[in-house]
Structures are given as C-alpha cells and as structure tokens.
Design a protein around this motif. Sequence first.
Motif: not given
Length: 163
Positions: A40-51
């Motif tokens: 989840x943390x990797x997703x929150x860091x790497x996803x466009x619109x979240x970053x």
Amino acid sequence: MLNDIVEKIHEKFGEGVVERIETQHLQPILIVKADFLLDLCLHLRDTEGLYFDFLSNISAVDYYPEAKFEIVYHLTSIPYQRQLVLKVELFNDRNPDGLPQVPSVAQVWRTADWHEREAFDLMGVFFSNHPDLRRILLPDDWQGYPLRKDYKDPESYHGIAIK
C-alpha cells in the motif's frame, strides 16, 4: 480528495485493505491491515495522482490495559499538497518474548529507518525486514521499552541507582 485516494486503493487492492476511515481529524485517517502495509505504501508513493513522497513521522500508541498498539504514519504529497495519515492496529499479549510486529516501510521512505528504530527502542514494536533494527536511544542491553504504559522503571543499571 479522500474519495480519490480510497478509490485508487480499492482499484489496486480491493476493499479489504482499508478497515476504517476517520474524517473528523485535521488530516484524513485510513486504518489499514498490516499485511498490506508495504504494498500500500509503495502504491501511495508511486501512483500518479497520489505521490505521497514524504513520510514526516511514525509514532506508536499503547492502549494499555488493552492488548492493542497502533502504528501511525504521517504522509505528505508535496507535489499535490495533500496529507494523509495511515494507522495499523496491532494486537499483542504484551509478552516480552513476542513483540507486536508490522512490516518495515524503510524501503519506501528512507526516513522510516530512524522512525522505526525509535518506535522499536521505546515501544517495543518489531518492524519485520528492517535493514538495521536496533536500539537508537537506549543502550543495547537495556531491558524493556520505556514508553509502554506497563513499563516498570529498573532500580539500577550496571550498579548505578536510577531515581
């Protein structure tokens, strides 16, 4: 804003990752399952619109006399000027041989290395797969975790009285 974040999480992981959402605080809080924390943390860091590129703090909370601890992650997305708080609830019988455990996020944000070491040292939370989990403020041979509510101050340390 929060709905966009939760929607992107549900798209990637399904609805089982987020246990609860709290919106009555200054920053929105997502209570998430420990098993999904690293991904989840990797997703929150790497996803466009979240970053969420900045981890400002990790804290541990002791709910003594309950067998419950919380690990709290304060995240910021600098480019999108958003803040988010993640919480992981851990349940533990307070046996000194079995610490509450959560995955390390040190590979996601380098600052987590020091924050996790502090939570380990003072609250006795074990961060699995941490690159160097050891005491940071107390001597290596110190017994116990002084910020736990059930901690008992020792009378002495290496023959030196503690008052």
